[in-house]
Design a protein around this motif. Structure first.
Motif, PDB file in Angstrom:
ATOM      1  N   MET A 158      43.586 -31.844  30.507  1.00  8.65           N
ATOM      2  CA  MET A 158      44.036 -32.459  31.756  1.00  8.65           C
ATOM      3  C   MET A 158      43.034 -32.166  32.876  1.00  8.65           C
ATOM      4  N   LYS A 159      42.662 -33.232  33.568  1.00  8.55           N
ATOM      5  CA  LYS A 159      41.705 -33.028  34.636  1.00  8.55           C
ATOM      6  C   LYS A 159      42.380 -33.036  36.004  1.00  8.55           C
ATOM      7  N   ILE A 160      43.628 -33.484  36.032  1.00  6.76           N
ATOM      8  CA  ILE A 160      44.269 -33.641  37.337  1.00  6.76           C
ATOM      9  C   ILE A 160      45.251 -32.499  37.574  1.00  6.76           C
ATOM     10  N   ALA A 161      45.014 -31.810  38.688  1.00  5.44           N
ATOM     11  CA  ALA A 161      45.779 -30.590  38.965  1.00  5.44           C
ATOM     12  C   ALA A 161      47.280 -30.848  39.051  1.00  5.44           C
ATOM     13  N   MET A 162      47.646 -32.004  39.594  1.00  6.38           N
ATOM     14  CA  MET A 162      49.064 -32.262  39.811  1.00  6.38           C
ATOM     15  C   MET A 162      49.867 -32.306  38.501  1.00  6.38           C
ATOM     16  N   LEU A 163      49.178 -32.461  37.378  1.00  4.28           N
ATOM     17  CA  LEU A 163      49.890 -32.576  36.106  1.00  4.28           C
ATOM     18  C   LEU A 163      50.247 -31.229  35.491  1.00  4.28           C
ATOM     19  N   GLU A 164      49.619 -30.180  36.004  1.00  4.31           N
ATOM     20  CA  GLU A 164      49.821 -28.857  35.408  1.00  4.31           C
ATOM     21  C   GLU A 164      51.277 -28.437  35.457  1.00  4.31           C
ATOM     22  N   GLY A 165      51.754 -27.981  34.335  1.00  2.00           N
ATOM     23  CA  GLY A 165      53.109 -27.451  34.293  1.00  2.00           C
ATOM     24  C   GLY A 165      54.198 -28.501  34.123  1.00  2.00           C
ATOM     25  N   LEU A 166      53.820 -29.793  34.121  1.00  2.00           N
ATOM     26  CA  LEU A 166      54.838 -30.826  33.928  1.00  2.00           C
ATOM     27  C   LEU A 166      55.141 -30.980  32.440  1.00  2.00           C
ATOM     28  N   ALA A 167      56.442 -31.100  32.135  1.00  2.00           N
ATOM     29  CA  ALA A 167      56.828 -31.248  30.729  1.00  2.00           C
ATOM     30  C   ALA A 167      56.673 -32.703  30.307  1.00  2.00           C
ATOM     31  N   PRO A 168      56.103 -32.939  29.109  1.00  2.00           N
ATOM     32  CA  PRO A 168      55.964 -34.317  28.643  1.00  2.00           C
ATOM     33  C   PRO A 168      57.320 -34.997  28.475  1.00  2.00           C
ATOM     34  N   THR A 169      57.300 -36.295  28.459  1.00  2.00           N
ATOM     35  CA  THR A 169      58.554 -37.050  28.400  1.00  2.00           C
ATOM     36  C   THR A 169      59.304 -36.824  27.085  1.00  2.00           C
ATOM     37  N   SER A 170      60.635 -36.882  27.182  1.00  2.00           N
ATOM     38  CA  SER A 170      61.430 -36.812  25.967  1.00  2.00           C
ATOM     39  C   SER A 170      61.999 -38.182  25.604  1.00  2.00           C
ATOM     40  N   ILE A 171      61.633 -39.184  26.399  1.00  2.00           N
ATOM     41  CA  ILE A 171      62.082 -40.559  26.101  1.00  2.00           C
ATOM     42  C   ILE A 171      61.323 -41.049  24.867  1.00  2.00           C
ATOM     43  N   LEU A 172      62.041 -41.761  23.995  1.00  2.00           N
ATOM     44  CA  LEU A 172      61.437 -42.171  22.724  1.00  2.00           C
ATOM     45  C   LEU A 172      60.598 -43.435  22.890  1.00  2.00           C
ATOM     46  N   GLU A 220      37.508 -50.602  44.447  1.00  2.00           N
ATOM     47  CA  GLU A 220      37.904 -51.797  45.192  1.00  2.00           C
ATOM     48  C   GLU A 220      39.428 -51.902  45.354  1.00  2.00           C
ATOM     49  N   ALA A 221      40.157 -51.615  44.271  1.00  2.00           N
ATOM     50  CA  ALA A 221      41.610 -51.776  44.306  1.00  2.00           C
ATOM     51  C   ALA A 221      42.304 -50.741  45.194  1.00  2.00           C
ATOM     52  N   TRP A 222      41.591 -49.699  45.556  1.00  2.00           N
ATOM     53  CA  TRP A 222      42.176 -48.626  46.364  1.00  2.00           C
ATOM     54  C   TRP A 222      41.381 -48.388  47.641  1.00  2.00           C
ATOM     55  N   LYS A 223      40.629 -49.394  48.053  1.00  2.00           N
ATOM     56  CA  LYS A 223      39.704 -49.257  49.168  1.00  2.00           C
ATOM     57  C   LYS A 223      40.392 -48.805  50.460  1.00  2.00           C
ATOM     58  N   TYR A 224      41.603 -49.299  50.689  1.00  2.00           N
ATOM     59  CA  TYR A 224      42.258 -49.015  51.973  1.00  2.00           C
ATOM     60  C   TYR A 224      43.433 -48.042  51.832  1.00  2.00           C
ATOM     61  N   THR A 225      43.635 -47.507  50.630  1.00  2.00           N
ATOM     62  CA  THR A 225      44.782 -46.626  50.416  1.00  2.00           C
ATOM     63  C   THR A 225      44.323 -45.316  49.794  1.00  2.00           C
ATOM     64  N   ARG A 226      44.492 -44.255  50.547  1.00  2.00           N
ATOM     65  CA  ARG A 226      44.088 -42.926  50.076  1.00  2.00           C
ATOM     66  C   ARG A 226      45.245 -42.270  49.343  1.00  2.00           C
ATOM     67  N   VAL A 227      44.992 -41.844  48.131  1.00  2.00           N
ATOM     68  CA  VAL A 227      46.043 -41.164  47.377  1.00  2.00           C
ATOM     69  C   VAL A 227      45.653 -39.713  47.092  1.00  2.00           C
ATOM     70  N   ALA A 228      44.564 -39.261  47.728  1.00  2.00           N
ATOM     71  CA  ALA A 228      44.072 -37.910  47.455  1.00  2.00           C
ATOM     72  C   ALA A 228      45.152 -36.854  47.682  1.00  2.00           C
ATOM     73  N   LYS A 229      45.995 -37.087  48.699  1.00  2.00           N
ATOM     74  CA  LYS A 229      46.992 -36.057  49.005  1.00  2.00           C
ATOM     75  C   LYS A 229      48.017 -35.914  47.875  1.00  2.00           C
ATOM     76  N   LEU A 230      48.192 -36.966  47.089  1.00  2.00           N
ATOM     77  CA  LEU A 230      49.107 -36.847  45.940  1.00  2.00           C
ATOM     78  C   LEU A 230      48.585 -35.793  44.964  1.00  2.00           C
ATOM     79  N   GLY A 231      47.270 -35.787  44.826  1.00  2.00           N
ATOM     80  CA  GLY A 231      46.655 -34.842  43.903  1.00  2.00           C
ATOM     81  C   GLY A 231      46.748 -33.400  44.367  1.00  2.00           C
ATOM     82  N   LYS A 232      46.993 -33.231  45.651  1.00  2.00           N
ATOM     83  CA  LYS A 232      47.030 -31.867  46.203  1.00  2.00           C
ATOM     84  C   LYS A 232      48.436 -31.284  46.193  1.00  2.00           C
ATOM     85  N   THR A 233      49.420 -32.124  45.890  1.00  2.00           N
ATOM     86  CA  THR A 233      50.796 -31.641  45.914  1.00  2.00           C
ATOM     87  C   THR A 233      51.202 -31.136  44.531  1.00  2.00           C
ATOM     88  N   LYS A 234      51.892 -30.003  44.524  1.00  2.00           N
ATOM     89  CA  LYS A 234      52.371 -29.453  43.261  1.00  2.00           C
ATOM     90  C   LYS A 234      53.769 -30.035  43.013  1.00  2.00           C
TER      91      LYS A 234
END
Lengths: 415, 250
Positions: A1-15, A39-53
């Motif tokens: 996993m390269k994205i910090a926000m994913l750490e510690g999240l349990a994988p889905t149990s949906i089949l 291009e698809a994200w030119k005007y929308t910053r999502v960096a803060k999502l990556g910083k949230t635990k």
């Protein structure tokens, strides 16, 4: 996993389908969060999502859904932080439709997805860590008298809800789905939602989507729609609250003689950021699409509209209309609007347009010179502006609910 | 009704009104004529409260209230009406809806009860007939897609609905054909009473054949330089404004 926000999240149990889970994992392992260099994200910053635990909150109930009920007559399903709440949902399911939370589905019951997972980080996140979802299967030749209403409530600190809606509208069926997104005591919570919608031959499907989360919540949603021949699909997206909202609406018109209606109204204030990305892909001839998105942006809020219409080679006799209008209510408000047409056929009627401006001050003066207060004058004009979109909403309950939210949040009383 | 004393007004630092004096009493019709750039429309704008203009000197007493201290809407609520030279198109805002809001806000301001829907609709029918405005136009978006004549008739329709004390018609006649001119004039004449007053700002004498003014004023370089009876309008039409310049040694 390269994205910090994913750490510690349990994988889905949906089949879900094994291949899709693998594909989602692959995307998560090899991609970073989108940046504004894309291009698809030119005007929308999502960096803060990556910083949230984020946490996959277990909190799965609220004391009451009275304030969230958009329609009182609809068959209602309630999900809190993505978890199905049986006690808050309707007991009875109307005839001619099967509805089930994805968590109750057996292996193989959930169809393979039409969602793009490759390179689409949020879709991959949604799949790999899916909390729950709903499967709605409308039988062929069935007309549902009442809408089906799905209410989503985000709750708690840094809750992450990964939710999936799957809708199959059978041939010659007619149905309406209401999706309501709300927040209750939610702090920095994040709803990451996907919808996979297949519309059968000559089917009519309407989706009314009301987004009313909180000023510090985030919401990213992707609707992937496949429209079969002779079908009519209408989606009204009403966004009135939410700190960061990104709606990806992808409609593939794969059958002839279809009608597609996309309407959006967004009213923003504070530091809200709302981004509507729509794609209508006309792959076959003899279809109509109508797109109307309008926004009123106040204070320091920002809006983004990116609407793309493709008319593929040999998709002749297409009528495609697209329009985006924005009113800036303050000097700090801003809009990035990008209507796009890509036409490869030569016998089509297409138009697109975008306007952004302030309220016509001469008109405000004119109304005041007739005795209206400045506030009433502005209200009348905003109401007229956004009314073009609200007029498209046929469901009275949805319209009334929208008016109530406009009054609560913006003190705009248009009724 | 209105007493304007030594009115000076500027726009973007340029002085347009340079000490204008005018008194209009109830029951009177005053015509203000003058060459382009004399300040005719500026006067109308300043009286209606357009914020682009700055009043640098002078007073305006409107029936005992200090007009210049009031916001535009309060001036309207006190009974001042401006028929716009260029009526604004407002897409999506219905003519009668906004008028109903206006009437009820004016009533609220005066401490009166709101007008009932029935009463209002009866009034719409009566007043739209007065200016021969198709009732369908009355309920359409404000001025949107109206012809020039329809826009001007709509101004007089609104004037009839609002029943102002003082109406200022800012070049209401320009661009009208003779039929529309007669309709507009007939509306103004019908609404005339000994309790209200009208200021007609115009370039042309033509309108004054149909609305007979009690006084004709010549506005020149920001001031009223000559006042006379209705015949003065004919003289101006015939001879232009140069003779006044000479006569006044301006």
């Amino acid at each position: 996993m390269k994205i910090a926000m994913l750490e510690g999240l349990a994988p889905t149990s949906i089949l879900l389908d094994e291949k899709e889970l693998n594909s989602a994992q692959e995307t998560l392992a090899t991609n970073q969060l989108p940046t504004t260099r894309m291009e698809a994200w030119k005007y929308t910053r999502v960096a803060k999502l990556g910083k949230t635990k984020y946490v996959l909150s277990e909190d799965d109930t609220v004391s009451s859904i009275d304030t969230y009920k958009i329609s009182s007559s609809a068959t209602t399903f309630v999900f809190v932080n993505g978890h199905f709440s049986e006690e808050l949902s309707s007991d009875e399911i109307p005839e001619g439709v099967s509805i089930s939370p994805l968590s109750a589905c057996m292996e193989g019951e959930i169809d393979s997805t039409n969602l793009v997972l490759e390179g689409e980080l949020f879709n991959a996140l949604n799949t790999a860590f899916l909390t729950d979802g709903i499967l709605i299967d409308v039988d062929a030749k069935t007309t549902l008298e009442q809408p089906i209403q799905i209410l989503h409530i985000l709750k708690g600190e840094a809750s992450l809800s990964n939710f999936k809606t799957i809708i199959h509208a059978g041939d010659f069926s007619k149905a309406e789905i209401i999706q309501g997104f709300f927040a209750e005591d939610a702090d920095k919570a994040f709803a990451n939602v996907t919808s996979e919608i297949r519309i059968g031959q000559n089917a009519f499907l309407t989706i009314n989507k009301v987004q009313y989360e909180a000023e510090n919540t985030s919401h990213i949603s992707t609707e992937q729609v496949d429209q079969g021949k002779d079908s009519t699909f209408t989606i009204n997206t009403i966004t009135l609250n939410g700190g960061l909202v990104r709606n990806n609406l992808n409609i593939a018109v794969i059958g002839e003689n279809c009608t597609t209606n996309l309407n959006g109204a967004y009213l923003l204030k504070g530091k809200q950021h709302i981004d509507n990305h729509t794609v209508v892909d006309h792959k076959v001839p003899n279809c109509n699409s109508n797109e109307l998105y309008k926004g009123v942006i106040d204070e320091s809020a920002t809006a983004v509209f990116n609407g793309k219409v493709f008319v593929r080679k040999d998709a002749q006799k297409i009528n495609a209309f697209q329009s985006n209008g924005n009113v800036l209510m303050s000097d700090n408000a801003s809009v990035n609007s990008k209507p796009e047409l890509e036409i490869y056929a030569d016998d089509v009627k297409c138009s697109h347009g975008s306007t952004t401006g302030q309220l016509d001050e001469e008109a405000v003066f004119y109304l005041r010179a007739r005795g209206l207060s400045e506030k009433s004058a502005r209200k009348l004009m905003v109401s007229a502006f956004i009314g073009d979109v609200l007029d498209k909403i046929e469901n009275e309950d949805v319209l009334n609910f929208t008016h109530k939210l406009l009054k609560d949040r913006f003190a705009w009383d248009f009724e | 009704m209105i007493t304007i004393k030594n009115l000076h007004a500027t726009i973007n630092g340029k002085e347009i009104l340079k000490g204008l004096n005018l008194t209009v009493n109830a029951g009177e019709i005053h015509a203000i004529m003058g060459p382009n750039g004399a300040g005719k429309s500026t006067l109308a704008s300043v009286l209606a409260g357009r914020e682009d203009y700055e009043v640098t000197e002078g007073t305006v007493d409107f029936d005992g209230t200090d007009l210049l201290e009031m916001d535009t809407e309060d001036r309207a609520r006190e009974g001042l009406f401006l028929a716009f030279q260029y009526p604004v198109e407002i897409p999506g805002v219905s003519n009668i809806n906004f008028l109903r809001t206006a009437i009820n806000e004016i009533r609220e301001y005066k401490g009166k009860e709101a007008m009932s829907a029935k009463e209002f609709m009866a009034m719409v029918r009566e007043k739209s007939a007065l200016v021969e405005l198709d009732p369908k136009l009355a309920s359409r978006s404000v001025n949107e897609g109206f012809s020039g004549g329809e826009k001007k008739r709509n101004e007089i329709f609104q004037m009839a609905m609002l029943e102002p004390k003082l109406s200022i018609l800012d070049e209401t006649d320009s661009g009208l054909d003779i039929d529309a001119l007669r309709i507009v004039a007939n509306g103004v004449n019908t609404l005339k009473s000994d309790k209200n007053a009208t200021i007609i700002i115009t370039h042309y004498q033509r309108l004054l054949d149909h609305i007979i003014p009690d006084f004709v004023h010549v506005l020149y370089d920001g001031k009223i330089v000559k006042t006379g009876p209705k015949e003065l309008a004919l003289e101006l039409e015939e001879k232009g404004y140069d003779w006044i310049k000479e006569e006044m040694a301006l």
